[in-house]
Design an enzyme around this catalytic site. Structure first.
Site, PDB file in Angstrom:
ATOM      1  N   ASP A  53       6.739  11.670  -2.788  1.00  0.00           N
ATOM      2  CA  ASP A  53       6.063  11.906  -4.063  1.00  0.00           C
ATOM      3  C   ASP A  53       4.920  12.897  -3.859  1.00  0.00           C
ATOM      4  O   ASP A  53       3.952  12.588  -3.152  1.00  0.00           O
ATOM      5  CB  ASP A  53       5.532  10.572  -4.591  1.00  0.00           C
ATOM      6  CG  ASP A  53       5.143  10.620  -6.058  1.00  0.00           C
ATOM      7  OD1 ASP A  53       4.982  11.733  -6.593  1.00  0.00           O
ATOM      8  OD2 ASP A  53       5.004   9.548  -6.669  1.00  0.00           O
ATOM      9  N   ASP A  54       5.045  14.081  -4.433  1.00  0.00           N
ATOM     10  CA  ASP A  54       3.998  15.116  -4.348  1.00  0.00           C
ATOM     11  C   ASP A  54       3.853  15.716  -2.953  1.00  0.00           C
ATOM     12  O   ASP A  54       2.787  16.222  -2.602  1.00  0.00           O
ATOM     13  CB  ASP A  54       2.621  14.578  -4.770  1.00  0.00           C
ATOM     14  CG  ASP A  54       2.508  14.296  -6.252  1.00  0.00           C
ATOM     15  OD1 ASP A  54       3.508  14.434  -6.971  1.00  0.00           O
ATOM     16  OD2 ASP A  54       1.402  13.907  -6.690  1.00  0.00           O
ATOM     17  N   CYS A  86       6.484  14.281 -11.758  1.00  0.00           N
ATOM     18  CA  CYS A  86       7.241  13.198 -11.127  1.00  0.00           C
ATOM     19  C   CYS A  86       8.427  12.712 -11.940  1.00  0.00           C
ATOM     20  O   CYS A  86       9.572  12.735 -11.468  1.00  0.00           O
ATOM     21  CB  CYS A  86       6.314  12.016 -10.844  1.00  0.00           C
ATOM     22  SG  CYS A  86       4.966  12.370  -9.699  1.00  0.00           S
ATOM     23  N   ASP A 322       9.782  15.235  -4.790  1.00  0.00           N
ATOM     24  CA  ASP A 322      10.049  15.410  -6.220  1.00  0.00           C
ATOM     25  C   ASP A 322       9.347  16.629  -6.794  1.00  0.00           C
ATOM     26  O   ASP A 322       9.810  17.228  -7.768  1.00  0.00           O
ATOM     27  CB  ASP A 322       9.679  14.148  -7.011  1.00  0.00           C
ATOM     28  CG  ASP A 322       8.202  13.768  -6.885  1.00  0.00           C
ATOM     29  OD1 ASP A 322       7.468  14.395  -6.084  1.00  0.00           O
ATOM     30  OD2 ASP A 322       7.779  12.819  -7.580  1.00  0.00           O
TER      31      ASP A 322
END
Length: 501
Positions: A53-54, A86, A322
């Site tokens: 994530d990120d 996201c 993502d």
């Protein structure tokens, strides 16, 4: 029968000498069948997908296990997400459809989030039900969609597990890495603040356990571990908290960009970063590097387990993110959602059967391509509504002659939401709604307010000089028409439009 086979063998020998070979065929049962063992079809490959994530490209240099994956497999050097946000990205990953077709345009209602994804049929359109139907044991661990809550019953009597998933270990707010709930196959389990409750480590343990249990099954398996790391608030595992003490955020040419008068109005208002702000960026970058150490260890544990079980040669391992993340570039303190390279170009690395080692593919890939890739590996025909294309030809070292030349990026600026953990989505300095085209050598952006950006990435890879105002009218019209075609495409028409540039 024996005399006939001996005669056939003699004739075959004569043919081999005179003609260079022959083939003996026997309509009787196979050797295995004669010995009482039925011949089995080859088992389909397993797939392990680690989705972070990120996680931006500048973190990979600090991840030795991912670097080893690059040496052992294929890196997609131009993997572009369709929206650097996201929930929209995850909806696209699950379905293979652009945001304008998933209907998930933001992280939270009314334009996005888990509720919108579910209401629009995203769970049924996901690759998971098709893989499960084709014989795969499937598991999702970690993060699902923004707005999902593990205690949601979906109208039933116990926590809901979406269709297509054989096993489910999913949280809602796992960003702090402690004090969270997991929906564990329909049972709510709470984890506290002990070191062993650190979420990334819990997911790693459950992932290794799933692999070990799946090894004894006749079914192939698909497992997605979706970490909340390294998303804010940037909480590393205790064992990593003191590492990288002197590390600073990378100072690329776009860091604290000196002149932004050519930028669109949403960005022109940003003042230069001062020492305190730069100090916070450096501290945040250090914690992000610390945070991905547990992710990297997870990757190592998974690959080691596969090797120890003797199934590494029949298992694809995929590592990716993502969306990206900027920290100081173009005077932006920390976040995503722009069309700049920091946000839309993300790491994706594949290892597994027939994947060439130590190779980087330069073709433009998108997150629309993941669902059809997983489906082709599983022997499933992707639905006609799929906007992306399977990456399998690239994974086998090929170069498809009709591959896309242009990636689509589309972003809707949402209204403020109390559910947004960062308060970033609708911040005053966030970009306004836009659509964009990204090729190997240019970035073109059209904002809803009529402003434009164009960067010649061949000569300006850090996207410093916006030359949209000097574009010839014919070129500008062509780009605008192509952008319209891509933002209105569905299925095969997206592939057709993407071949233009």
């Amino acid at each position: 029968m024996i005399r006939h086979r001996r005669l056939a063998a003699v004739l075959c020998l004569i043919a081999a000498v005179g003609l260079g070979g022959c083939s003996l065929q026997d309509d009787g049962p196979s050797g295995d069948a004669k010995n009482g063992r039925a011949t089995k079809a080859p088992k389909k490959p397993n797939i392990v997908f680690v989705l972070t994530d990120d996680l931006s490209w500048n973190l990979v240099a600090h991840m030795p296990q991912v670097l080893q994956m690059q040496r052992d497999g294929l890196t997609l050097g131009n993997f572009i997400v369709a929206d650097s946000l996201c929930c929209t990205s995850r909806a696209t990953i699950f379905t293979g459809r652009y945001p304008h077709n998933t209907g998930v345009r933001t992280n939270f209602p009314p334009l996005g989030g888990y509720e919108v994804f579910k209401r629009n049929g995203g769970e049924q359109a996901s690759f998971a039900p098709s893989l499960q139907k084709s014989g795969y044991r499937t598991a999702l661990l970690g993060k699902y969609m923004n707005g999902y809550q593990p205690d949601d019953t979906g109208g039933g009597t116990k926590p809901y597990v979406p269709p297509g998933w054989s096993e489910w270990y999913v949280s809602g707010n796992g960003y702090p890495e402690y004090d969270y709930n997991l929906n564990e196959n329909g049972r709510l389990v709470h984890y506290g603040a002990r070191p062993q409750d650190y979420l990334t480590d819990v997911l790693a343990g459950k992932g290794v356990d799933f692999i070990k249990r799946s090894r004894g099954s006749a079914q192939p398996f698909f497992m997605e571990i979706a970490t909340f790391a390294p998303h804010g608030p940037f909480v590393p595992a205790p064992r990593h908290a003191g590492q990288f003490a002197g590390l600073r955020a990378p100072r690329s040419p776009s860091f604290n960009e000196p002149d932004i008068r050519d930028k669109p109005s949403w960005l022109r208002s940003h003042p230069k970063l001062r020492r305190p702000g730069i100090g916070r960026i450096d501290a945040g970058f250090r914690d992000r590097v610390r945070m991905v150490q547990s992710v990297d260890e997870m990757v190592g544990r998974i690959r080691t387990t596969l090797k120890e079980l003797g199934i590494d040669r029949e298992t694809y391992v995929v590592f990716g993110s993502d969306n990206g993340f900027h920290m100081g570039e173009h005077r932006l303190a920390g976040g995503k959602m722009t069309a700049f390279d920091t946000d839309v170009r993300v790491p994706f690395v594949f290892t597994g059967p027939d994947v060439p080692a130590g190779r980087t593919a330069g073709q433009i890939a998108q997150n629309t391509d993941l669902a059809p890739t997983f489906q082709e590996i599983a022997g499933v025909r992707p639905p006609a509504e799929t906007d992306g294309r399977s990456l399998v030809p690239l994974l086998r070292g090929g170069t498809p002659p009709d591959w896309r030349e242009t990636a689509l990026i589309e972003h809707v600026k949402p209204a403020p939401s109390p559910q947004d953990p960062d308060r970033q989505d609708s911040a005053p300095g966030a970009p306004t709604t836009y659509n964009a085209l990204r090729t190997h050598d240019m970035l073109y952006v059209e904002y809803a307010d009529g402003e434009r950006e164009y960067y010649d990435r061949a000569h300006d890879p850090h996207e410093l000089t916006n030359i949209a105002g000097s574009l010839p009218e014919q070129r500008r019209r062509h780009l605008s028409d192509l952008l319209y075609a891509l933002t209105h495409c569905t299925g095969a028409k997206c592939a057709d439009a993407g071949r233009s540039r």
